[in-house]
Structure formats: structure tokens, C-alpha cells
Design a protein around this motif. Structure first.
Motif, PDB file in Angstrom:
ATOM      1  N   LEU A 184       0.872  -1.076  -0.089  1.00 50.96           N
ATOM      2  CA  LEU A 184       0.061  -0.055  -0.083  1.00 50.96           C
ATOM      3  C   LEU A 184       0.945   1.399   0.007  1.00 50.96           C
ATOM      4  O   LEU A 184       1.900   1.506   0.842  1.00 50.96           O
ATOM      5  N   GLY A 185       0.702   1.984  -0.995  1.00 49.57           N
ATOM      6  CA  GLY A 185       1.345   3.457  -0.806  1.00 49.57           C
ATOM      7  C   GLY A 185       0.565   4.582  -0.921  1.00 49.57           C
ATOM      8  O   GLY A 185      -0.568   4.655  -0.378  1.00 49.57           O
ATOM      9  N   ILE A 186       1.193   5.603  -1.386  1.00 47.62           N
ATOM     10  CA  ILE A 186       0.496   6.831  -1.142  1.00 47.62           C
ATOM     11  C   ILE A 186       0.033   7.390  -2.579  1.00 47.62           C
ATOM     12  O   ILE A 186      -1.172   7.619  -2.958  1.00 47.62           O
ATOM     13  N   GLN A 187       0.824   7.526  -3.716  1.00 48.43           N
ATOM     14  CA  GLN A 187       0.506   7.890  -4.964  1.00 48.43           C
ATOM     15  C   GLN A 187       1.156   7.137  -5.761  1.00 48.43           C
ATOM     16  O   GLN A 187       2.319   7.403  -6.136  1.00 48.43           O
ATOM     17  N   PRO A 188       0.670   5.991  -6.392  1.00 48.00           N
ATOM     18  CA  PRO A 188      -0.851   5.511  -6.323  1.00 48.00           C
ATOM     19  C   PRO A 188      -0.876   4.620  -5.013  1.00 48.00           C
ATOM     20  O   PRO A 188       0.203   4.279  -4.330  1.00 48.00           O
ATOM     21  N   ARG A 189      -2.234   4.346  -4.408  1.00 44.70           N
ATOM     22  CA  ARG A 189      -2.623   3.828  -3.170  1.00 44.70           C
ATOM     23  C   ARG A 189      -2.113   2.261  -3.619  1.00 44.70           C
ATOM     24  O   ARG A 189      -1.450   1.599  -2.819  1.00 44.70           O
ATOM     25  N   ILE A 190      -2.591   1.697  -4.662  1.00 41.97           N
ATOM     26  CA  ILE A 190      -2.386   0.256  -4.820  1.00 41.97           C
ATOM     27  C   ILE A 190      -1.979   0.206  -6.414  1.00 41.97           C
ATOM     28  O   ILE A 190      -2.623   0.099  -7.252  1.00 41.97           O
ATOM     29  N   ASP A 191      -0.529   0.187  -6.616  1.00 40.10           N
ATOM     30  CA  ASP A 191       0.176   0.277  -7.785  1.00 40.10           C
ATOM     31  C   ASP A 191       0.088  -1.037  -8.524  1.00 40.10           C
ATOM     32  O   ASP A 191       1.122  -1.549  -8.737  1.00 40.10           O
ATOM     33  N   TYR A 192      -1.258  -1.427  -8.990  1.00 40.39           N
ATOM     34  CA  TYR A 192      -1.359  -2.758  -9.780  1.00 40.39           C
ATOM     35  C   TYR A 192      -0.689  -2.551 -11.322  1.00 40.39           C
ATOM     36  O   TYR A 192      -0.399  -3.657 -11.751  1.00 40.39           O
ATOM     37  N   ILE A 193      -0.579  -1.112 -11.669  1.00 40.84           N
ATOM     38  CA  ILE A 193      -0.135  -1.173 -13.201  1.00 40.84           C
ATOM     39  C   ILE A 193       1.400  -1.410 -13.125  1.00 40.84           C
ATOM     40  O   ILE A 193       2.074  -2.150 -14.098  1.00 40.84           O
ATOM     41  N   ASN A 194       2.066  -1.404 -12.107  1.00 41.08           N
ATOM     42  CA  ASN A 194       3.624  -1.777 -11.989  1.00 41.08           C
ATOM     43  C   ASN A 194       3.650  -3.223 -12.107  1.00 41.08           C
ATOM     44  O   ASN A 194       4.655  -3.739 -12.865  1.00 41.08           O
ATOM     45  N   ILE A 195       2.553  -4.284 -11.387  1.00 41.35           N
ATOM     46  CA  ILE A 195       2.778  -5.607 -11.597  1.00 41.35           C
ATOM     47  C   ILE A 195       2.543  -5.923 -13.255  1.00 41.35           C
ATOM     48  O   ILE A 195       3.102  -6.742 -13.743  1.00 41.35           O
ATOM     49  N   ILE A 196       1.380  -5.180 -13.738  1.00 40.79           N
ATOM     50  CA  ILE A 196       1.001  -5.373 -15.100  1.00 40.79           C
ATOM     51  C   ILE A 196       2.228  -5.173 -16.036  1.00 40.79           C
ATOM     52  O   ILE A 196       2.543  -6.007 -16.951  1.00 40.79           O
ATOM     53  N   ASN A 197       3.188  -4.247 -15.624  1.00 42.12           N
ATOM     54  CA  ASN A 197       4.223  -4.128 -16.577  1.00 42.12           C
ATOM     55  C   ASN A 197       5.316  -5.251 -16.435  1.00 42.12           C
ATOM     56  O   ASN A 197       5.988  -5.530 -17.428  1.00 42.12           O
ATOM     57  N   GLN A 198       5.342  -5.761 -15.289  1.00 44.79           N
ATOM     58  CA  GLN A 198       6.258  -6.881 -14.957  1.00 44.79           C
ATOM     59  C   GLN A 198       5.893  -8.236 -15.599  1.00 44.79           C
ATOM     60  O   GLN A 198       6.481  -9.033 -16.294  1.00 44.79           O
ATOM     61  N   LEU A 199       4.414  -8.454 -15.726  1.00 47.39           N
ATOM     62  CA  LEU A 199       3.668  -9.455 -16.198  1.00 47.39           C
ATOM     63  C   LEU A 199       3.799  -9.485 -17.701  1.00 47.39           C
ATOM     64  O   LEU A 199       4.194 -10.520 -18.464  1.00 47.39           O
TER      65      LEU A 199
END
Length: 206
Positions: A184-199
Motif C-alpha cells: 500500500l502506497g500513497i500515490q498511487p495507493r495500490i500500484d497494480y499497473i507496476n505489476i502489469i508491466n512486470q507480467l
């Protein structure tokens, strides 16, 4: 105004204000998440404002059955029903790829109940995958604040296991192995795009 679920049962809104008032004032929530939906909505707004992705929550369809309509300016909805949602919670586009995902949370600490999903949602996600779309679920263990992105292909395996008579939940250990934890972060709160980039190695093509 009265709302009813598709089965006719009356919807009763939780009195959150009273609950908040009863909580001890010395509790700090600075490092804790809001509801999963609120965190994701804030995340998607950040993505939108930064020009990263366009992802929106799908509106819940409502059927209005009773309206007091004395005039347009004074019309009041008296009774309505939530229609059965047919797909998932969120969809949109990122770097030319269609994204479609569901978000769920549980109070359980060691497993995630599959009853939180519905057959029509599973079927919808399978169709997305068949069309080469990006489909996944975001799972949150509320008590520990652990959040995971689980690709749909793994959800399908756990779902099929249940249909075949196996366990009716996904063990947390299985999610830890097959999924991807999101801090859990601040900006963004839930950075799922970062995971999408990795996958999908989308970011590497930029």
C-alpha cells in the motif's frame, strides 16, 4: 428511499457514522488502507490524472420502480432494486491493452473464500482472456492489509478445483505463490499497473 437486491431482500445501509463515533479517538489510521474500493478509485484517479491509464469502476445498474414525480425539480426515488451485475468491477485501457478486473476483500486470515465470486464473473473473465485482454483479480486480506494481484488463469484453476469437489477457498499460501503482493502506497495507493508491466513487459516497449 428503499433499495432491494435482485432476490427481493431489502438493502439495509450500515450506520457507519455511529460506528466511527464509538471507536477510540487515540487509534491512528495513518498507515492503514481505506476500503479496497476507495483505494482503487483513488489509484485509478491518479493513473488518469498522470496520463498513465484510463480505468473506471463500472456503475452498479439500478432499476427504479417507484418515483414521486410532482415536478422534475422535486422528483424523489422511493423504491429501487440493485440489478444483478453481469461482469466485473473495473475496466479500461492501458498502453493499447484492454484491462478488466474484479476486486474482493475478506476478513479471513488464512484463506480467500471462492464464494466471493460468481460463475458469471468467471465466465466473463475467461472471455476477456480468450480475446487477449488483461484479466485479473485484486484480493485484500482486511485484517492484515495484505493485497495481492492474482492473474485470472490461476483463479480459473482454483475455481475448477472447487467445481470438481475440492476446497471452497484459496489458501493464503497459494495466493502468495501464484499471485503478486502489492504494498500500500500513497500515490498511487495500490500500484497494480507496476505489476502489469512486470507480467506483460508493457513498460519495456515505451
Amino acid at each position: 428511499m428503499e433499495f432491494h437486491y435482485p432476490n427481493g431482500k431489502k438493502y439495509i445501509k450500515m450506520e457507519t457514522a455511529k460506528k466511527k463515533a464509538s471507536l477510540p479517538k487515540n487509534i491512528s489510521y495513518s498507515n492503514r488502507g481505506m476500503t479496497l474500493e476507495a483505494d482503487l478509485n483513488e489509484t485509478n484517479l491518479y493513473y488518469l490524472e498522470q496520463g498513465i491509464a484510463v480505468i473506471h469502476k463500472k456503475p452498479t445498474p439500478v432499476q427504479i420502480v417507484q418515483v414521486d414525480y410532482k415536478s422534475r425539480s422535486t422528483a424523489v426515488i422511493r423504491e429501487a432494486y440493485f440489478k444483478q451485475p453481469s461482469t466485473t468491477d473495473y475496466n479500461g485501457v492501458y498502453q493499447g491493452r484492454y484491462i478488466d478486473f474484479e476486486a474482493k476483500e475478506t476478513q479471513n486470515t488464512t484463506s480467500f473464500p471462492l464464494q466471493n465470486f460468481h460463475a458469471h464473473q468467471i465466465n466473463h473473465m475467461k472471455k476477456i482472456v480468450d480475446q487477449n485482454g488483461i484479466s485479473f483479480v485484486i484480493l485484500r486480506f482486511a485484517k492484515s492489509e495484505d493485497i495481492f494481484l492474482l492473474e485470472s488463469k490461476y483463479l480459473f484453476k482454483f475455481w475448477d478445483r472447487m467445481i470438481s469437489g475440492g476446497r471452497k477457498s484459496i489458501k493464503k499460501e497459494e495466493i502468495e505463490v501464484s499471485g503478486h503482493k502489492i504494498s500500500l502506497g500513497i500515490q498511487p495507493r495500490i500500484d497494480y499497473i507496476n505489476i502489469i508491466n512486470q507480467l506483460y513487459r508493457i513498460g519495456e516497449s515505451n
